[in-house]
Design an enzyme around this catalytic site. Structure first.
Site, PDB file in Angstrom:
ATOM      1  CD  GLU A   1      -0.394 -12.245 -12.891  1.00  0.00           C
ATOM      2  OE1 GLU A   1      -0.282 -12.909 -13.925  1.00  0.00           O
ATOM      3  OE2 GLU A   1       0.390 -11.331 -12.595  1.00  0.00           O
TER       4      GLU A   1
ATOM      5  CB  CYS B   1       2.795 -10.964  -2.776  1.00  0.00           C
ATOM      6  SG  CYS B   1       2.630  -9.378  -3.609  1.00  0.00           S
TER       7      CYS B   1
ATOM      8  CB  CYS C   1      -3.022  -0.223 -10.582  1.00  0.00           C
ATOM      9  SG  CYS C   1      -2.584   0.935  -9.263  1.00  0.00           S
TER      10      CYS C   1
ATOM     11  CB  CYS D   1       4.178   3.369 -10.328  1.00  0.00           C
ATOM     12  SG  CYS D   1       3.132   3.885  -8.953  1.00  0.00           S
TER      13      CYS D   1
ATOM     14  CB  CYS E   1       4.500  -0.736 -11.559  1.00  0.00           C
ATOM     15  SG  CYS E   1       3.247  -1.923 -11.088  1.00  0.00           S
TER      16      CYS E   1
ATOM     17  N   GLY F   1      -2.733  -3.322  -7.807  1.00  0.00           N
ATOM     18  CA  GLY F   1      -3.659  -2.355  -7.237  1.00  0.00           C
ATOM     19  C   GLY F   1      -3.097  -1.557  -6.074  1.00  0.00           C
ATOM     20  CD  GLU F   2      -2.400   2.672  -2.868  1.00  0.00           C
ATOM     21  OE1 GLU F   2      -1.210   2.678  -3.232  1.00  0.00           O
ATOM     22  OE2 GLU F   2      -2.742   2.513  -1.675  1.00  0.00           O
TER      23      GLU F   2
ATOM     24  CB  SER G   1       2.629  -2.239   0.277  1.00  0.00           C
ATOM     25  OG  SER G   1       3.543  -1.437  -0.405  1.00  0.00           O
TER      26      SER G   1
ATOM     27  CB  SER H   1       5.667   1.938  -2.719  1.00  0.00           C
ATOM     28  OG  SER H   1       5.203   0.653  -2.456  1.00  0.00           O
ATOM     29  CG  LEU H   2      10.378   6.994  -0.113  1.00  0.00           C
ATOM     30  CD1 LEU H   2       9.308   8.039   0.103  1.00  0.00           C
ATOM     31  CD2 LEU H   2      11.392   7.007   1.039  1.00  0.00           C
ATOM     32  CG  HIS H   3       9.667   3.062  -5.107  1.00  0.00           C
ATOM     33  ND1 HIS H   3      10.184   1.987  -4.415  1.00  0.00           N
ATOM     34  CD2 HIS H   3       8.366   2.758  -5.360  1.00  0.00           C
ATOM     35  CE1 HIS H   3       9.232   1.072  -4.256  1.00  0.00           C
ATOM     36  NE2 HIS H   3       8.132   1.516  -4.820  1.00  0.00           N
TER      37      HIS H   3
ATOM     38  CG  ASN I   1      12.414  -8.178 -10.442  1.00  0.00           C
ATOM     39  OD1 ASN I   1      13.281  -9.024 -10.373  1.00  0.00           O
ATOM     40  ND2 ASN I   1      11.800  -7.685  -9.373  1.00  0.00           N
TER      41      ASN I   1
ATOM     42  CB  CYS J   1       8.796  -6.269  -6.521  1.00  0.00           C
ATOM     43  SG  CYS J   1       7.990  -4.963  -5.671  1.00  0.00           S
TER      44      CYS J   1
HETATM   45  S1  SF4 Z   1       3.345   0.131  -8.036  1.00  0.00           S
HETATM   46 FE1  SF4 Z   1       1.386  -0.315  -7.051  1.00  0.00          FE
HETATM   47  S2  SF4 Z   1       0.309   1.663  -7.100  1.00  0.00           S
HETATM   48 FE2  SF4 Z   1       1.996   1.842  -8.599  1.00  0.00          FE
HETATM   49  S3  SF4 Z   1       1.065   1.217 -10.563  1.00  0.00           S
HETATM   50 FE3  SF4 Z   1       1.985  -0.626  -9.644  1.00  0.00          FE
HETATM   51  S4  SF4 Z   1       0.270  -1.602  -8.548  1.00  0.00           S
HETATM   52 FE4  SF4 Z   1      -0.338   0.535  -8.937  1.00  0.00          FE
END
Ligand code: SF4
Length: 353
Positions: free
Chosen positions: A93, A106, A113, A117, A120, A164-165, A196, A219-221, A295, A339
């Site tokens: 997507e 985006c 992935c 996380c 996500c 994805g990363e 990112s 992406s710290l969080h 979200n 996001c």
């Molecule tokens: S935030 Fe990014 S790195 Fe983490 S699971 Fe989702 S897509 Fe993968």
């Protein structure tokens, strides 16, 4: 799926060699690259300044497989999400995010992935494969068309923040950025592009060694290891100290300011003490901070931080620590385009059902 080599996997030198090996003048490779990367040709037949015999030979010898969106969803806030089918029913997507001062694409860098996380939706899908450079450029090209069609505005920015990363698909991501910024290609400025990462220290250092010109977001969080381990498994092998060193190295080599992305999870990382941790960590490099509204996903473990907490968090960073802070309101929530929501509804299509 054909077994012919994909012509879009050839770099400029390899394409030139392939053409010369076919008995063609070297300049044909430039014409072909222009059709593929600047004009977005999806068939050899469209390459009308090539002799027809060459077009037939190319057709016989090479594959050309651009991806195109099959499904498009438009949010009430103007965000547009599109699903790009890849082979065998897999889907990635991409999202167009319109704002007052910018039109951002985006895009996804992998199908699924590997990092899981916990906040996500994509992380609930297995990694099926890396996208190639052409598939990332295709997302940009199509989302740029959506920007013109839906908002009468050209695309201004690109973020590698979809599925994805990106730093685990390093070579293809950098090749895609070469095409997005280059000629033949889309000719955009690298300063309009942000990659990112969830935080792969070794690859952040590599970006520094490669002296890349685009922007980097982490992406710290959470800015305390115990807390970050709980939501991002990658932190167990890439802890905050290693990320700090890598970011300092990146900044020293590139001179580029880093963006810290921080999703505010209600009751988890939205306290004043969390803001202090964030400020302490972020002081390692020139930076700005994007505070992102969460979200909820289908089986959400977290909730959105309330507005008062968000304001207090922002004010503390700005007033006490003098930081540059933007609050990114939730966009495209009604179509699962916000996001952390990507692929939530495509489990079957990505083979995760
Ligand atoms: S935030 Fe990014 S790195 Fe983490 S699971 Fe989702 S897509 Fe993968």
């Amino acid at each position: 799926m054909t077994s012919k080599p994909d012509i879009r996997s050839f770099d400029d030198d390899a394409l030139k060699k392939a053409l010369v090996d076919m008995g063609q003048p070297a300049f044909r490779s430039k014409q072909i690259a222009d059709w593929i990367w600047s004009k977005g040709a999806s068939t050899f037949d469209e390459m009308t300044n090539l002799p027809q015999g060459l077009r037939l030979n190319l057709e016989a010898g090479f594959g050309l497989h651009p991806i195109a969106p099959e499904e498009e969803q438009v949010s009430r806030d103007g965000t547009v999400k599109c699903a790009f089918p890849i082979e065998s029913g897999k889907v990635v997507e991409g999202v167009l995010i319109p704002a007052r001062d910018r039109m951002t694409a985006c895009i996804s860098s992998q199908v699924g992935c590997s990092l899981s996380c916990s906040f996500c939706a994509t992380g609930k899908l297995k990694l099926l494969r890396n996208l190639n450079a052409g598939e990332m450029v295709d997302q940009v090209r199509h989302i740029a068309m959506l920007a013109e069609r839906h908002h009468d505005h050209r695309l201004t920015n690109i973020v590698y923040m979809g599925m994805g990363e990106p730093l685990l698909n390093y070579k293809n991501v950098l090749a895609s950025i070469d095409r997005i910024t280059g000629t033949p290609g889309l000719g955009m400025s690298p300063k309009r592009i942000t990659v990112s990462t969830a935080g792969i220290a070794k690859m952040i250092r590599k970006l520094g060694d490669d002296e890349v010109k685009f922007n980097l977001a982490l992406s710290l969080h959470a800015a305390e290891d115990g807390k970050r381990n709980r939501i991002m498994q990658i932190n167990e092998s890439n802890d905050l100290a290693s990320l700090r060193d890598a970011l300092m190295y990146f900044n020293e080599k590139t001179g580029t300011r880093v963006t810290f992305e921080y999703i505010l999870l209600g009751g988890f990382n939205d306290d004043i003490e969390d803001a202090r941790d964030l400020a302490r960590f972020a002081a390692c490099v020139p930076c700005k901070v994007n505070l992102i509204e969460y979200n909820p996903i289908d089986d959400a473990l977290f909730r959105k931080a309330d507005a008062r907490k968000t304001d207090e968090f922002k004010d503390l960073l700005e007033d006490k620590f003098n930081m540059v802070v933007n609050v990114r309101r939730s966009r495209g929530e009604d179509i699962d385009a916000a996001c952390g929501q990507l692929a939530n509804k495509n489990k079957l299509a990505t083979g995760q059902g």
